[in-house]
Design a protein around this motif. Structure first.
Motif, PDB file in Angstrom:
ATOM      1  N   VAL A  26     -10.179  -5.194   7.065  1.00  0.00           N
ATOM      2  CA  VAL A  26     -10.014  -4.038   5.844  1.00  0.00           C
ATOM      3  C   VAL A  26      -8.563  -3.381   6.299  1.00  0.00           C
ATOM      4  CG1 VAL A  26     -10.903  -2.177   4.960  1.00  0.00           C
ATOM      5  CG2 VAL A  26     -12.699  -3.310   5.600  1.00  0.00           C
ATOM      6  N   ASN A  27      -7.585  -3.978   5.206  1.00  0.00           N
ATOM      7  CA  ASN A  27      -6.770  -3.634   5.707  1.00  0.00           C
ATOM      8  C   ASN A  27      -6.074  -1.816   5.276  1.00  0.00           C
ATOM      9  OD1 ASN A  27      -5.317  -5.152   6.893  1.00  0.00           O
ATOM     10  ND2 ASN A  27      -4.649  -6.728   5.149  1.00  0.00           N
ATOM     11  N   VAL A  28      -5.692  -1.112   5.641  1.00  0.00           N
ATOM     12  CA  VAL A  28      -5.642   0.524   4.454  1.00  0.00           C
ATOM     13  C   VAL A  28      -4.296   1.106   4.652  1.00  0.00           C
ATOM     14  CG1 VAL A  28      -5.702   2.660   5.172  1.00  0.00           C
ATOM     15  CG2 VAL A  28      -7.622   1.041   5.806  1.00  0.00           C
ATOM     16  N   ILE A  29      -3.877   1.281   3.442  1.00  0.00           N
ATOM     17  CA  ILE A  29      -2.141   1.726   3.655  1.00  0.00           C
ATOM     18  C   ILE A  29      -3.159   3.151   1.945  1.00  0.00           C
ATOM     19  CG2 ILE A  29      -0.203   1.838   1.748  1.00  0.00           C
ATOM     20  CD1 ILE A  29      -0.531  -1.728   2.299  1.00  0.00           C
ATOM     21  N   GLN A  30      -1.828   3.846   2.981  1.00  0.00           N
ATOM     22  CA  GLN A  30      -2.096   5.448   2.551  1.00  0.00           C
ATOM     23  C   GLN A  30      -0.904   5.944   1.144  1.00  0.00           C
ATOM     24  OE1 GLN A  30      -0.883   8.561   5.732  1.00  0.00           O
ATOM     25  NE2 GLN A  30      -2.108   9.404   4.439  1.00  0.00           N
ATOM     26  N   TYR A  31      -1.123   6.337   0.015  1.00  0.00           N
ATOM     27  CA  TYR A  31      -0.622   6.934  -0.204  1.00  0.00           C
ATOM     28  C   TYR A  31      -0.708   8.123  -0.553  1.00  0.00           C
ATOM     29  CZ  TYR A  31      -0.270   2.234  -2.252  1.00  0.00           C
ATOM     30  OH  TYR A  31       0.147   0.516  -1.879  1.00  0.00           O
ATOM     31  N   GLU A  32       0.184   8.818  -1.315  1.00  0.00           N
ATOM     32  CA  GLU A  32       0.110  10.429  -1.042  1.00  0.00           C
ATOM     33  C   GLU A  32      -0.789  11.067  -2.030  1.00  0.00           C
ATOM     34  OE1 GLU A  32       4.202  10.933  -3.744  1.00  0.00           O
ATOM     35  OE2 GLU A  32       3.242  10.107  -4.625  1.00  0.00           O
ATOM     36  N   PHE A  33      -1.321  12.560  -1.610  1.00  0.00           N
ATOM     37  CA  PHE A  33      -2.145  13.091  -2.249  1.00  0.00           C
ATOM     38  C   PHE A  33      -4.031  12.552  -2.389  1.00  0.00           C
ATOM     39  CE2 PHE A  33       0.369  11.542  -5.892  1.00  0.00           C
ATOM     40  CZ  PHE A  33       1.324  13.182  -6.029  1.00  0.00           C
ATOM     41  N   GLY A  34      -3.913  12.443  -0.243  1.00  0.00           N
ATOM     42  CA  GLY A  34      -4.895  11.508   0.148  1.00  0.00           C
ATOM     43  C   GLY A  34      -5.726  10.574  -0.715  1.00  0.00           C
ATOM     44  N   ILE A  35      -4.688   9.373  -1.202  1.00  0.00           N
ATOM     45  CA  ILE A  35      -5.017   7.448  -1.879  1.00  0.00           C
ATOM     46  C   ILE A  35      -4.998   7.189  -0.667  1.00  0.00           C
ATOM     47  CG2 ILE A  35      -5.189   6.419  -3.658  1.00  0.00           C
ATOM     48  CD1 ILE A  35      -3.914   8.755  -5.407  1.00  0.00           C
ATOM     49  N   TYR A  36      -5.882   6.398  -0.631  1.00  0.00           N
ATOM     50  CA  TYR A  36      -5.528   5.215   0.335  1.00  0.00           C
ATOM     51  C   TYR A  36      -6.378   4.063  -0.626  1.00  0.00           C
ATOM     52  CZ  TYR A  36      -5.345   8.787   4.248  1.00  0.00           C
ATOM     53  OH  TYR A  36      -5.698  10.219   4.712  1.00  0.00           O
ATOM     54  N   LYS A  37      -5.410   2.435  -0.444  1.00  0.00           N
ATOM     55  CA  LYS A  37      -5.557   1.368  -0.516  1.00  0.00           C
ATOM     56  C   LYS A  37      -6.495   0.612   0.652  1.00  0.00           C
ATOM     57  CE  LYS A  37      -2.844  -1.892  -1.534  1.00  0.00           C
ATOM     58  NZ  LYS A  37      -1.540  -2.262  -1.667  1.00  0.00           N
ATOM     59  N   LEU A  38      -7.899   0.564   0.547  1.00  0.00           N
ATOM     60  CA  LEU A  38      -8.189  -0.638   1.614  1.00  0.00           C
ATOM     61  C   LEU A  38      -8.698  -1.903   0.554  1.00  0.00           C
ATOM     62  CD1 LEU A  38      -9.224   2.355   1.695  1.00  0.00           C
ATOM     63  CD2 LEU A  38     -11.597   1.828   2.543  1.00  0.00           C
ATOM     64  N   SER A  39      -7.875  -3.595   1.605  1.00  0.00           N
ATOM     65  CA  SER A  39      -8.143  -4.643   1.164  1.00  0.00           C
ATOM     66  C   SER A  39      -8.666  -4.964   1.519  1.00  0.00           C
ATOM     67  CB  SER A  39      -6.634  -5.148   0.901  1.00  0.00           C
ATOM     68  OG  SER A  39      -5.625  -4.288   0.052  1.00  0.00           O
TER      69      SER A  39
END
Ligand code: CO8
Length: 278
Positions: A26-39
Protein backbone atom coordinates in the motif's frame (compact mmCIF):
# COMPACT_ATOMS: atom_id res chain seq x y z
CA UNK A 1 -15.78 25.58 -13.80
CA UNK A 2 -12.19 25.15 -12.73
CA UNK A 3 -11.81 22.47 -10.11
CA UNK A 4 -9.65 22.93 -7.04
CA UNK A 5 -6.57 20.79 -7.26
CA UNK A 6 -5.27 19.40 -4.01
CA UNK A 7 -1.53 19.36 -3.77
CA UNK A 8 0.80 16.99 -2.00
CA UNK A 9 1.70 17.79 1.56
CA UNK A 10 4.19 16.48 4.03
CA UNK A 11 3.51 17.01 7.70
CA UNK A 12 3.32 13.52 9.12
CA UNK A 13 5.69 12.78 11.94
CA UNK A 14 8.76 10.75 11.10
CA UNK A 15 7.41 7.91 13.26
CA UNK A 16 4.25 7.64 11.18
CA UNK A 17 6.23 7.91 7.94
CA UNK A 18 8.53 5.12 9.08
CA UNK A 19 5.55 2.84 9.77
CA UNK A 20 3.94 3.63 6.42
CA UNK A 21 7.18 2.86 4.59
CA UNK A 22 7.09 -0.70 5.90
CA UNK A 23 3.93 -1.47 3.96
CA UNK A 24 5.02 -2.68 0.53
CA UNK A 25 1.52 -3.40 -0.79
CA UNK A 26 0.00 0.00 0.00
CA UNK A 27 1.68 3.19 -1.19
CA UNK A 28 0.57 6.31 0.63
CA UNK A 29 0.77 9.89 -0.58
CA UNK A 30 -0.34 12.71 1.65
CA UNK A 31 -2.21 15.72 0.28
CA UNK A 32 -3.40 18.95 1.83
CA UNK A 33 -6.50 19.10 4.05
CA UNK A 34 -5.98 15.67 5.66
CA UNK A 35 -6.42 13.78 2.38
CA UNK A 36 -4.38 10.67 1.65
CA UNK A 37 -4.14 8.61 -1.51
CA UNK A 38 -3.65 4.88 -0.90
CA UNK A 39 -2.51 2.91 -3.96
CA UNK A 40 -2.66 -0.87 -3.90
CA UNK A 41 0.70 -2.10 -5.06
CA UNK A 42 0.76 -5.71 -6.21
CA UNK A 43 0.81 -5.12 -9.95
CA UNK A 44 2.31 -8.50 -10.85
CA UNK A 45 -0.92 -10.15 -9.60
CA UNK A 46 -3.46 -7.53 -10.71
CA UNK A 47 -3.52 -6.35 -7.09
CA UNK A 48 -5.01 -9.66 -5.93
CA UNK A 49 -5.92 -9.19 -2.30
CA UNK A 50 -3.81 -11.58 -0.28
CA UNK A 51 -3.97 -11.61 3.51
CA UNK A 52 -0.87 -9.46 3.87
CA UNK A 53 -2.17 -6.77 1.51
CA UNK A 54 -5.50 -6.62 3.33
CA UNK A 55 -3.72 -6.52 6.70
CA UNK A 56 -1.51 -3.65 5.52
CA UNK A 57 -4.49 -1.75 4.10
CA UNK A 58 -6.43 -2.04 7.33
CA UNK A 59 -3.37 -0.95 9.37
CA UNK A 60 -2.77 2.05 7.10
CA UNK A 61 -6.41 3.17 7.31
CA UNK A 62 -6.38 2.84 11.08
CA UNK A 63 -3.05 4.69 11.42
CA UNK A 64 -4.17 7.57 9.20
CA UNK A 65 -7.52 7.79 10.95
CA UNK A 66 -5.64 8.27 14.21
CA UNK A 67 -3.41 10.90 12.61
CA UNK A 68 -6.10 13.35 11.64
CA UNK A 69 -6.96 12.07 8.18
CA UNK A 70 -10.25 13.54 6.96
CA UNK A 71 -10.79 11.57 3.76
CA UNK A 72 -8.97 8.81 1.88
CA UNK A 73 -8.76 7.97 -1.80
CA UNK A 74 -8.17 4.29 -2.56
CA UNK A 75 -6.93 3.28 -5.98
CA UNK A 76 -5.07 0.60 -7.90
CA UNK A 77 -3.33 0.96 -11.23
CA UNK A 78 -4.37 1.33 -14.88
CA UNK A 79 -5.04 -2.38 -15.37
CA UNK A 80 -6.72 -3.21 -12.11
CA UNK A 81 -8.20 -1.74 -8.99
CA UNK A 82 -7.98 -5.34 -7.76
CA UNK A 83 -8.74 -8.69 -9.43
CA UNK A 84 -10.19 -10.25 -6.30
CA UNK A 85 -9.10 -12.29 -3.34
CA UNK A 86 -5.84 -14.15 -3.91
CA UNK A 87 -6.92 -17.44 -5.44
CA UNK A 88 -3.62 -19.22 -4.81
CA UNK A 89 -3.85 -18.31 -1.13
CA UNK A 90 -7.52 -19.33 -0.87
CA UNK A 91 -7.34 -22.55 -2.86
CA UNK A 92 -5.94 -24.77 -0.10
CA UNK A 93 -8.06 -23.45 2.75
CA UNK A 94 -10.52 -25.81 4.44
CA UNK A 95 -13.91 -25.00 5.90
CA UNK A 96 -12.45 -25.41 9.39
CA UNK A 97 -9.65 -22.96 8.61
CA UNK A 98 -11.78 -20.19 7.14
CA UNK A 99 -14.26 -20.49 10.00
CA UNK A 100 -11.55 -20.61 12.67
CA UNK A 101 -9.56 -17.66 11.36
CA UNK A 102 -12.74 -15.71 10.54
CA UNK A 103 -11.37 -15.35 7.02
CA UNK A 104 -12.16 -11.94 5.49
CA UNK A 105 -14.28 -10.76 8.43
CA UNK A 106 -11.43 -10.42 10.91
CA UNK A 107 -9.66 -7.84 8.74
CA UNK A 108 -12.46 -6.34 6.66
CA UNK A 109 -14.62 -5.50 9.67
CA UNK A 110 -11.87 -3.15 10.89
CA UNK A 111 -12.04 -1.33 7.57
CA UNK A 112 -15.81 -1.21 7.77
CA UNK A 113 -15.73 0.33 11.23
CA UNK A 114 -13.72 3.38 10.19
CA UNK A 115 -15.42 6.73 10.60
CA UNK A 116 -13.68 8.64 7.81
CA UNK A 117 -14.94 8.37 4.23
CA UNK A 118 -13.04 6.58 1.48
CA UNK A 119 -13.46 7.49 -2.19
CA UNK A 120 -12.50 4.64 -4.53
CA UNK A 121 -10.86 5.63 -7.83
CA UNK A 122 -11.34 2.57 -10.04
CA UNK A 123 -9.52 1.91 -13.30
CA UNK A 124 -9.44 -1.44 -15.07
CA UNK A 125 -10.70 -4.53 -13.27
CA UNK A 126 -12.59 -4.56 -10.00
CA UNK A 127 -13.43 -8.24 -9.71
CA UNK A 128 -14.55 -10.40 -6.80
CA UNK A 129 -12.95 -9.09 -3.62
CA UNK A 130 -11.74 -6.09 -5.65
CA UNK A 131 -15.32 -5.13 -6.49
CA UNK A 132 -16.27 -5.79 -2.86
CA UNK A 133 -13.45 -3.54 -1.68
CA UNK A 134 -14.65 -0.76 -3.97
CA UNK A 135 -18.17 -1.23 -2.59
CA UNK A 136 -16.85 -1.03 0.97
CA UNK A 137 -15.72 2.48 0.10
CA UNK A 138 -18.27 5.30 0.39
CA UNK A 139 -18.15 6.70 -3.13
CA UNK A 140 -16.86 5.12 -6.34
CA UNK A 141 -15.34 7.24 -9.11
CA UNK A 142 -14.60 5.15 -12.20
CA UNK A 143 -12.47 5.57 -15.29
CA UNK A 144 -14.28 4.77 -18.56
CA UNK A 145 -12.55 1.41 -18.92
CA UNK A 146 -13.40 0.15 -15.44
CA UNK A 147 -15.11 -3.25 -15.23
CA UNK A 148 -16.97 -4.53 -12.20
CA UNK A 149 -17.80 -8.17 -11.59
CA UNK A 150 -18.28 -10.89 -9.01
CA UNK A 151 -17.00 -14.05 -10.72
CA UNK A 152 -16.77 -16.13 -7.53
CA UNK A 153 -19.33 -18.84 -8.45
CA UNK A 154 -17.04 -19.74 -11.37
CA UNK A 155 -14.44 -20.69 -8.77
CA UNK A 156 -16.87 -22.78 -6.72
CA UNK A 157 -17.42 -20.18 -4.00
CA UNK A 158 -19.80 -17.28 -3.45
CA UNK A 159 -18.84 -13.66 -2.79
CA UNK A 160 -17.74 -13.42 0.82
CA UNK A 161 -16.69 -9.85 1.50
CA UNK A 162 -20.06 -8.18 1.23
CA UNK A 163 -20.70 -8.75 -2.49
CA UNK A 164 -24.08 -10.43 -2.16
CA UNK A 165 -25.30 -7.77 0.25
CA UNK A 166 -23.81 -4.55 -1.08
CA UNK A 167 -24.31 -5.12 -4.81
CA UNK A 168 -28.05 -5.73 -4.47
CA UNK A 169 -28.40 -2.60 -2.38
CA UNK A 170 -26.55 -0.60 -5.01
CA UNK A 171 -28.04 -1.94 -8.24
CA UNK A 172 -31.18 -3.89 -7.28
CA UNK A 173 -32.01 -7.59 -7.42
CA UNK A 174 -32.18 -8.25 -11.17
CA UNK A 175 -28.74 -6.83 -11.98
CA UNK A 176 -27.13 -8.20 -8.81
CA UNK A 177 -28.42 -11.73 -9.56
CA UNK A 178 -27.20 -11.46 -13.15
CA UNK A 179 -23.72 -10.39 -12.04
CA UNK A 180 -23.44 -12.95 -9.23
CA UNK A 181 -25.10 -15.96 -10.87
CA UNK A 182 -24.20 -15.58 -14.55
CA UNK A 183 -20.86 -13.83 -14.21
CA UNK A 184 -22.00 -10.78 -16.19
CA UNK A 185 -19.61 -7.87 -15.74
CA UNK A 186 -20.70 -4.25 -15.56
CA UNK A 187 -18.94 -1.60 -17.63
CA UNK A 188 -18.30 1.74 -15.98
CA UNK A 189 -21.29 3.18 -17.84
CA UNK A 190 -23.62 0.36 -16.73
CA UNK A 191 -22.29 0.65 -13.19
CA UNK A 192 -22.95 4.38 -13.16
CA UNK A 193 -26.43 4.01 -14.66
CA UNK A 194 -27.38 1.38 -12.12
CA UNK A 195 -26.14 3.32 -9.12
CA UNK A 196 -22.95 1.49 -8.18
CA UNK A 197 -20.67 4.24 -9.41
CA UNK A 198 -21.10 7.91 -8.63
CA UNK A 199 -19.00 9.53 -11.38
CA UNK A 200 -17.30 8.40 -14.60
CA UNK A 201 -14.33 10.25 -16.08
CA UNK A 202 -11.55 9.57 -18.57
CA UNK A 203 -9.24 6.85 -17.26
CA UNK A 204 -6.34 9.15 -16.54
CA UNK A 205 -8.61 11.52 -14.61
CA UNK A 206 -10.11 9.04 -12.11
CA UNK A 207 -7.64 9.72 -9.31
CA UNK A 208 -7.77 13.47 -9.87
CA UNK A 209 -11.58 13.41 -9.74
CA UNK A 210 -11.53 11.26 -6.60
CA UNK A 211 -9.12 13.74 -4.96
CA UNK A 212 -11.49 16.53 -5.95
CA UNK A 213 -14.40 14.68 -4.30
CA UNK A 214 -12.20 14.03 -1.26
CA UNK A 215 -11.38 17.72 -1.06
CA UNK A 216 -15.07 18.63 -1.06
CA UNK A 217 -15.53 16.24 1.85
CA UNK A 218 -12.37 17.17 3.76
CA UNK A 219 -13.13 20.87 3.79
CA UNK A 220 -16.27 20.31 5.87
CA UNK A 221 -16.66 19.75 9.59
CA UNK A 222 -15.18 16.36 10.47
CA UNK A 223 -17.76 15.33 13.09
CA UNK A 224 -20.62 16.38 10.79
CA UNK A 225 -19.21 14.31 7.91
CA UNK A 226 -18.73 11.37 10.24
CA UNK A 227 -22.35 11.60 11.46
CA UNK A 228 -23.71 11.94 7.93
CA UNK A 229 -21.74 8.88 6.80
CA UNK A 230 -22.89 6.85 9.80
CA UNK A 231 -26.54 7.67 9.24
CA UNK A 232 -26.44 6.98 5.48
CA UNK A 233 -24.68 3.65 6.17
CA UNK A 234 -27.39 2.78 8.68
CA UNK A 235 -30.03 3.06 5.97
CA UNK A 236 -28.70 -0.19 4.53
CA UNK A 237 -29.20 -2.02 7.80
CA UNK A 238 -32.50 -0.76 9.06
CA UNK A 239 -36.18 -0.36 8.40
CA UNK A 240 -37.24 3.08 7.19
CA UNK A 241 -38.75 3.80 10.60
CA UNK A 242 -35.56 2.90 12.53
CA UNK A 243 -33.46 4.78 10.01
CA UNK A 244 -35.62 7.90 10.37
CA UNK A 245 -35.26 7.71 14.16
CA UNK A 246 -31.49 7.33 13.87
CA UNK A 247 -31.34 10.25 11.47
CA UNK A 248 -33.40 12.36 13.86
CA UNK A 249 -31.10 11.58 16.83
CA UNK A 250 -28.03 12.48 14.83
CA UNK A 251 -29.68 15.53 13.30
CA UNK A 252 -30.50 16.82 16.79
CA UNK A 253 -26.95 15.97 17.91
CA UNK A 254 -25.49 18.27 15.24
CA UNK A 255 -27.12 21.15 17.13
CA UNK A 256 -24.80 20.36 20.05
CA UNK A 257 -21.77 21.12 17.86
CA UNK A 258 -20.17 24.53 17.69
CA UNK A 259 -19.74 23.79 13.98
CA UNK A 260 -23.53 24.00 13.57
CA UNK A 261 -23.44 27.53 15.00
CA UNK A 262 -20.44 28.43 12.85
CA UNK A 263 -21.84 26.93 9.63
CA UNK A 264 -25.11 28.85 9.91
CA UNK A 265 -23.47 32.05 11.14
CA UNK A 266 -21.04 31.94 8.20
CA UNK A 267 -23.94 31.54 5.77
CA UNK A 268 -25.76 34.51 7.26
CA UNK A 269 -22.59 36.60 7.23
CA UNK A 270 -21.90 35.56 3.61
CA UNK A 271 -18.46 34.10 4.32
CA UNK A 272 -16.79 30.69 4.37
CA UNK A 273 -17.17 28.75 7.66
CA UNK A 274 -14.21 28.28 9.89
CA UNK A 275 -14.77 24.76 11.19
CA UNK A 276 -13.53 23.80 14.64
CA UNK A 277 -14.33 20.09 14.26
CA UNK A 278 -16.35 20.13 17.45
N1 CO8 B 1 -5.60 -14.26 -7.33
C1 CO8 B 1 -4.31 -14.64 -7.48
N2 CO8 B 1 -3.57 -14.34 -8.56
C2 CO8 B 1 -4.16 -13.62 -9.52
C3 CO8 B 1 -5.49 -13.18 -9.45
C4 CO8 B 1 -6.22 -13.53 -8.27
N3 CO8 B 1 -7.49 -13.12 -8.07
N4 CO8 B 1 -5.78 -12.49 -10.56
C5 CO8 B 1 -4.67 -12.49 -11.30
N5 CO8 B 1 -3.69 -13.17 -10.69
C6 CO8 B 1 -2.34 -13.44 -11.17
C7 CO8 B 1 -2.28 -14.63 -12.13
O1 CO8 B 1 -2.27 -15.84 -11.40
C8 CO8 B 1 -1.00 -14.37 -12.86
O2 CO8 B 1 0.07 -14.75 -12.04
P1 CO8 B 1 1.37 -15.46 -12.72
O3 CO8 B 1 1.94 -14.41 -13.64
O4 CO8 B 1 2.25 -15.74 -11.54
O5 CO8 B 1 0.87 -16.64 -13.45
C9 CO8 B 1 -0.97 -12.85 -12.96
O6 CO8 B 1 -1.90 -12.35 -11.96
C10 CO8 B 1 -1.47 -12.36 -14.29
O7 CO8 B 1 -2.72 -12.96 -14.54
P2 CO8 B 1 -3.09 -13.66 -15.93
O8 CO8 B 1 -1.89 -14.34 -16.50
O9 CO8 B 1 -4.31 -14.49 -15.72
O10 CO8 B 1 -3.39 -12.36 -16.83
P3 CO8 B 1 -4.58 -12.12 -17.86
O11 CO8 B 1 -4.34 -10.76 -18.42
O12 CO8 B 1 -4.68 -13.25 -18.81
O13 CO8 B 1 -5.92 -12.11 -16.97
C11 CO8 B 1 -7.34 -11.55 -15.15
C12 CO8 B 1 -6.08 -11.19 -15.94
C13 CO8 B 1 -8.56 -11.33 -16.02
C14 CO8 B 1 -7.36 -10.62 -13.94
C15 CO8 B 1 -7.28 -13.01 -14.70
O14 CO8 B 1 -6.04 -13.26 -14.04
C16 CO8 B 1 -8.38 -13.42 -13.80
O15 CO8 B 1 -9.44 -13.78 -14.26
N6 CO8 B 1 -8.12 -13.39 -12.48
C17 CO8 B 1 -9.06 -13.91 -11.50
C18 CO8 B 1 -10.27 -13.01 -11.32
C19 CO8 B 1 -11.21 -13.62 -10.32
O16 CO8 B 1 -11.74 -14.69 -10.52
N7 CO8 B 1 -11.41 -12.92 -9.19
C20 CO8 B 1 -12.22 -13.40 -8.10
C21 CO8 B 1 -11.36 -14.11 -7.11
S1 CO8 B 1 -12.26 -14.87 -5.83
C22 CO8 B 1 -12.61 -13.60 -4.76
O17 CO8 B 1 -12.32 -12.48 -5.00
C23 CO8 B 1 -13.29 -13.97 -3.50
C24 CO8 B 1 -13.26 -12.83 -2.56
C25 CO8 B 1 -13.05 -13.31 -1.18
C26 CO8 B 1 -12.91 -12.20 -0.21
C27 CO8 B 1 -11.74 -11.28 -0.44
C28 CO8 B 1 -10.58 -11.71 0.36
C29 CO8 B 1 -9.46 -10.69 0.39
Amino acid sequence: MKKNIVVESNNLTNDVKAVLKKYEYVNVIQYEFGIYKLSLNRPEAFNALNDELMFQLSEVVSLLQHNNARCLVLTGNKKAFAAGGDISEMSGKSYAQVAEEQYVTSIWSKLEQRNIPIVAAVNGLALGGGCELAMLCDIIVAGHSATFGLPEVGLGIIPGAGGTQRLIRAVGKAKAMDVILSGKTLTAIEAERSGLVSRIVEDDKAVEEALYVAHNIAKRSKPVISMAKKVVDYANESSLQNGMQYEQQNFYATFALSDQKEGMKAFLEKRQPNWQDK
